[in-house]
Design an enzyme around this catalytic site. Structure first.
Site, short mmCIF file in Angstrom:
data_model
loop_
_atom_site.label_atom_id
_atom_site.label_comp_id
_atom_site.label_asym_id
_atom_site.label_seq_id
_atom_site.Cartn_x
_atom_site.Cartn_y
_atom_site.Cartn_z
N VAL A 247 -43.12 23.02 -29.29
CA VAL A 247 -41.89 23.56 -29.88
C VAL A 247 -40.72 23.26 -28.94
CG1 VAL A 247 -40.70 25.69 -30.56
CG2 VAL A 247 -43.13 25.37 -31.13
N ASP A 322 -54.03 48.07 -24.24
CA ASP A 322 -53.34 46.79 -24.11
C ASP A 322 -52.67 46.60 -22.76
OD1 ASP A 322 -54.02 46.31 -26.74
OD2 ASP A 322 -51.97 45.94 -27.44
N HIS A 454 -79.75 45.32 -52.74
CA HIS A 454 -79.47 44.19 -53.63
C HIS A 454 -78.74 44.69 -54.86
CE1 HIS A 454 -79.89 40.40 -55.72
NE2 HIS A 454 -80.25 41.10 -56.80
P1 FAD Z 1 -49.97 50.86 -28.20
O1 FAD Z 1 -50.54 51.02 -29.55
O2 FAD Z 1 -48.99 49.77 -27.97
O3 FAD Z 1 -49.28 52.27 -27.86
C1 FAD Z 1 -48.54 52.47 -26.72
C2 FAD Z 1 -47.60 53.65 -26.96
O4 FAD Z 1 -47.04 54.03 -25.72
C3 FAD Z 1 -46.44 53.34 -27.88
O5 FAD Z 1 -46.27 54.38 -28.82
C4 FAD Z 1 -45.23 53.29 -26.95
O6 FAD Z 1 -44.02 53.71 -27.56
C5 FAD Z 1 -45.66 54.29 -25.91
N1 FAD Z 1 -45.02 54.12 -24.61
C6 FAD Z 1 -44.92 53.01 -23.85
N2 FAD Z 1 -44.33 53.28 -22.68
C7 FAD Z 1 -44.05 54.61 -22.70
C8 FAD Z 1 -43.46 55.49 -21.78
N3 FAD Z 1 -43.07 55.08 -20.57
N4 FAD Z 1 -43.30 56.79 -22.14
C9 FAD Z 1 -43.71 57.24 -23.35
N5 FAD Z 1 -44.29 56.44 -24.25
C10 FAD Z 1 -44.46 55.15 -23.93
N6 FAD Z 1 -55.82 45.67 -33.32
C11 FAD Z 1 -56.96 45.89 -34.01
O7 FAD Z 1 -57.96 46.31 -33.41
N7 FAD Z 1 -57.04 45.67 -35.35
C12 FAD Z 1 -55.99 45.21 -36.06
O8 FAD Z 1 -56.08 45.01 -37.27
C13 FAD Z 1 -54.78 44.96 -35.37
N8 FAD Z 1 -53.71 44.51 -36.03
C14 FAD Z 1 -52.55 44.29 -35.36
C15 FAD Z 1 -51.46 43.77 -36.05
C16 FAD Z 1 -50.28 43.53 -35.39
C17 FAD Z 1 -49.11 42.98 -36.16
C18 FAD Z 1 -50.17 43.83 -34.00
C19 FAD Z 1 -48.89 43.60 -33.27
C20 FAD Z 1 -51.25 44.32 -33.30
C21 FAD Z 1 -52.45 44.55 -33.96
N9 FAD Z 1 -53.57 45.02 -33.30
C22 FAD Z 1 -54.74 45.21 -33.99
C23 FAD Z 1 -53.55 45.31 -31.85
C24 FAD Z 1 -53.37 46.83 -31.64
O9 FAD Z 1 -52.19 47.26 -32.27
C25 FAD Z 1 -53.33 47.15 -30.16
O10 FAD Z 1 -54.44 46.59 -29.52
C26 FAD Z 1 -53.31 48.64 -29.94
O11 FAD Z 1 -52.20 49.25 -30.56
C27 FAD Z 1 -53.29 48.97 -28.44
O12 FAD Z 1 -53.29 50.35 -28.28
P2 FAD Z 1 -52.63 51.03 -27.00
O13 FAD Z 1 -52.86 52.48 -27.17
O14 FAD Z 1 -53.12 50.37 -25.78
O15 FAD Z 1 -51.07 50.70 -27.07
P1 NAI Z 2 -52.81 35.44 -30.26
O1 NAI Z 2 -53.14 35.35 -28.84
O2 NAI Z 2 -53.85 35.87 -31.23
O3 NAI Z 2 -52.29 34.02 -30.77
C1 NAI Z 2 -51.20 33.37 -30.19
C2 NAI Z 2 -51.24 31.91 -30.58
O4 NAI Z 2 -50.01 31.32 -30.23
C3 NAI Z 2 -52.33 31.13 -29.86
O5 NAI Z 2 -53.05 30.36 -30.78
C4 NAI Z 2 -51.55 30.28 -28.88
O6 NAI Z 2 -52.19 29.04 -28.59
C5 NAI Z 2 -50.25 30.07 -29.61
N1 NAI Z 2 -49.10 29.80 -28.76
C6 NAI Z 2 -48.77 30.41 -27.59
N2 NAI Z 2 -47.61 29.91 -27.11
C7 NAI Z 2 -47.19 28.97 -28.00
C8 NAI Z 2 -46.06 28.11 -28.07
N3 NAI Z 2 -45.10 28.13 -27.15
N4 NAI Z 2 -45.97 27.24 -29.11
C9 NAI Z 2 -46.93 27.22 -30.08
N5 NAI Z 2 -48.03 28.01 -30.07
C10 NAI Z 2 -48.14 28.88 -29.04
O7 NAI Z 2 -51.51 36.36 -30.34
P2 NAI Z 2 -50.79 37.07 -31.55
O8 NAI Z 2 -51.15 36.45 -32.85
O9 NAI Z 2 -49.37 37.17 -31.16
O10 NAI Z 2 -51.41 38.51 -31.53
C11 NAI Z 2 -51.40 39.27 -30.33
C12 NAI Z 2 -52.61 40.09 -30.23
O11 NAI Z 2 -52.53 41.21 -31.10
C13 NAI Z 2 -53.90 39.40 -30.64
O12 NAI Z 2 -54.42 38.60 -29.61
C14 NAI Z 2 -54.79 40.57 -30.91
O13 NAI Z 2 -55.30 41.03 -29.70
C15 NAI Z 2 -53.83 41.58 -31.50
N6 NAI Z 2 -53.94 41.55 -32.96
C16 NAI Z 2 -55.13 41.87 -33.53
C17 NAI Z 2 -55.29 41.83 -34.89
C18 NAI Z 2 -56.61 42.13 -35.47
O14 NAI Z 2 -57.46 42.64 -34.75
N7 NAI Z 2 -56.85 41.83 -36.73
C19 NAI Z 2 -54.18 41.48 -35.78
C20 NAI Z 2 -52.99 41.12 -35.07
C21 NAI Z 2 -52.89 41.18 -33.72
#
Ligand code: FAD
Ligand code: NAI
Length: 475
Positions: A247, A322, A454
């Site tokens: 990119v 995370d 089944h």
């Molecule tokens: P988070 O969910 O990020 O929560 C952290 C919290 O801490 C937030 O509410 C934030 O506001 C708060 N916080 C941060 N700093 C402070 C502070 N200093 N004081 C007070 N509050 C604070 N994972 C799956 O397993 N299945 C999925 O289908 C899936 N889908 C996803 C789709 C998307 C679009 C994205 C972005 C992520 C997805 N994930 C999925 C990943 C998942 O959301 C994360 O792995 C998960 O939320 C991590 O949980 P956590 O508790 O570590 O942090």
């Molecule tokens: P990802 O790590 O899954 O994918 C990022 C992709 O971007 C990779 O394929 C990487 O090679 C590519 N990439 C990185 N830099 C790039 C660049 N400069 N140009 C082009 N390609 C580039 O990360 P994503 O999709 O952002 O999701 C983050 C995380 O959130 C996931 O790894 C997962 O842990 C969590 N998540 C989990 C879901 C689920 O469990 N169903 C759904 C969505 C997110």
């Protein structure tokens, strides 16, 4: 006045709120601090997962799947659905209501478990006489203390250098879930989990979607036989995925974005789009935590450094989810949260990273647990493989969804299951059986000998286990 607790959890995402509940169940006096605000400025516990991640993305995937079914597949069942239209505002309102039900559910759980919830930003402060202190600011002002702190502050979307998210034209996962009209042309950078899930939503709703991926391999972490099968299905759906791109300059105008890139052949290209979603991974979130005040060690990515038990370098401070090493998955965060609460109580908790399942909620769904064939080869492990296609499964035929397969990988000598990989209908649900099997260190023969209902998709799992020994019954 400082309010004293046994345990303070910073962050109420899946890692934090589950840790708080488990700690309260174990008899501790618990506080949980979370800064997330809903549209009205009120508390919205649940973190990324509930507010802008797992839950809203699955709500949109469901709505867009219904639309796609009604437009393209109802006729196979003899159903005529004319004038099918998508009301994007209603779809978003439904998604927001699903999110709110989850926020409210967590607030109810806090009350039920007598957890003191503080809506505001939590920052660490210097300990006094070995007791940790946390200052809450923002929506609530408070001073808290406890001998044990659990940091669960999660992660945020990674931006491309020089192209910050404006959430209007250049969208993170947050903006990608709030697009008010179907974009005509949508470009995504990164064909990882978010790229594929969000690309699928907007493609089903009619957007022309191109995903630009930097790596030459599609879904490099996924078993490549499964990844290839998924790619075939995505190609057929019209989801354009360009691999091996570099990119270049991104120009953001009032209406839309232009993305310059070099394709895998080294040719200069430009794509104009109404919206750009950047999904290139996430970064641990520790901004404003005041980690320095207690000498908390962070690594070069900003992640809190922890050992296998989620202990940080500071006695009494733990970190989960995370914000630490390991996969960024909600269920991994939850398992760590439970384990830390139990360790604080002196119990011997355990999280098995080898049996953390992954699911990508595209259509077909992709799921896996354990090692891929490529990893086993790299590790020099002798293995046997067995696959079974959904094409030969009666329930899949009845559902009208025969894409994909179940794949088993078992140790060549002991037959212990080393990995299970699925692409196809309900892969997200089917993987649970494989997780249980691997947790109990089952052999492929164990699964092959178990009675499966089944007709069910789970028979494909049994047949794939039979295939390890080359004795499938229906293929
Ligand atoms: P988070 O969910 O990020 O929560 C952290 C919290 O801490 C937030 O509410 C934030 O506001 C708060 N916080 C941060 N700093 C402070 C502070 N200093 N004081 C007070 N509050 C604070 N994972 C799956 O397993 N299945 C999925 O289908 C899936 N889908 C996803 C789709 C998307 C679009 C994205 C972005 C992520 C997805 N994930 C999925 C990943 C998942 O959301 C994360 O792995 C998960 O939320 C991590 O949980 P956590 O508790 O570590 O942090
Ligand atoms: P990802 O790590 O899954 O994918 C990022 C992709 O971007 C990779 O394929 C990487 O090679 C590519 N990439 C990185 N830099 C790039 C660049 N400069 N140009 C082009 N390609 C580039 O990360 P994503 O999709 O952002 O999701 C983050 C995380 O959130 C996931 O790894 C997962 O842990 C969590 N998540 C989990 C879901 C689920 O469990 N169903 C759904 C969505 C997110």
């Amino acid at each position: 006045m400082t309010q004293a607790f046994d345990v303070i959890v910073i962050g109420a995402g899946p890692g934090g709120y589950i840790a708080a509940i488990r700690a309260a169940q174990l008899g501790f006096k618990v506080a949980c601090v979370d800064a997330w605000k809903n549209a009205n400025g009120g508390p919205a516990p649940g973190g990324t997962c509930t507010n802008v991640g797992c839950i809203p993305s699955k709500a949109l995937l469901q709505s867009s799947e219904h639309y796609d079914q009604a437009r393209n597949h109802f006729d196979e069942h003899g159903i005529t659905a004319t004038g099918v239209k998508m009301d994007v505002a209603q779809m978003l309102a439904r998604k927001d209501s699903v999110v709110q039900q989850n926020n409210d559910g967590i607030l109810y759980l806090f009350k039920k478990n007598k957890i003191s919830f503080f809506h505001g930003h939590g920052a660490l402060a210097a300990p006094v006489d070995g007791v940790h202190h946390v200052t809450v600011s923002g929506s609530t002002e408070a001073a808290l203390s406890a001998p044990q702190i659990i940091i669960a502050t999660g992660s945020s979307a990674r931006a491309l250098p020089g192209t910050p998210f404006d959430e209007v034209n250049v969208l993170s996962n947050d903006g990608a879930l709030r697009v008010v009209a179907v974009p005509k042309k949508l470009v995504l950078i990164g064909s990882g989990v978010i790229g594929l899930e969000m690309g699928s939503v907007w493609r089903r709703l009619g957007a022309e979607v191109t995903i630009l991926e930097g790596l030459p391999t599609f879904l490099g972490a996924v078993d490549q036989q499964i990844a290839k099968e998924a790619k075939k299905a995505f190609d057929k759906q019209g989801l354009k995925i360009e691999l091996g791109v570099k990119v270049g300059e991104i120009k953001v105008a009032k209406k839309g974005v232009s993305v310059a890139y070099t394709n895998a052949k080294g040719e200069a290209q430009t794509l104009d789009a109404d919206k750009l979603i950047v999904s290139i991974g996430r970064v641990p979130h520790t901004a404003g935590l005041n980690a320095e005040s207690v000498g908390l060690a962070l690594d070069e990515r900003g992640a809190v450094v922890v050992d296998a038990d989620c202990k940080t370098n500071v006695p009494g401070i733990w970190a989960v989810g995370d914000v630490v090493r390991g996969p960024m998955l909600a269920h991994k965060a939850e398992e760590e949260g439970v384990a830390v609460a139990e360790r604080i109580a002196g119990q011997h908790a355990h999280v098995n990273f080898n049996t953390v399942p992954w699911v990508i909620y595209t259509s077909p769904e992709i799921s896996w647990v354990g090692r891929t064939e490529e990893q086993l080869k790299a590790d020099g492990v002798a293995y046997k493989a067995g696959t079974f296609p959904f094409l030969a499964n009666g329930r899949a035929r009845a559902l009208g969804d025969t894409t994909g397969m179940v794949k088993f990988l078992a140790d060549a000598v002991t037959d212990e299951i080393l990995g299970v990989h699925i692409v196809g209908p309900q892969a997200s649900e089917l993987i649970a059986e494989a997780v249980v099997a691997m947790e109990f260190r089952a052999s492929s023969e164990d699964i092959a000998r178990i009675c499966h209902a089944h007709p069910s998709l789970s028979e494909a799992t049994k047949e794939a286990a039979l295939a390890v020994d080359k004795r499938t019954l229906n293929f």
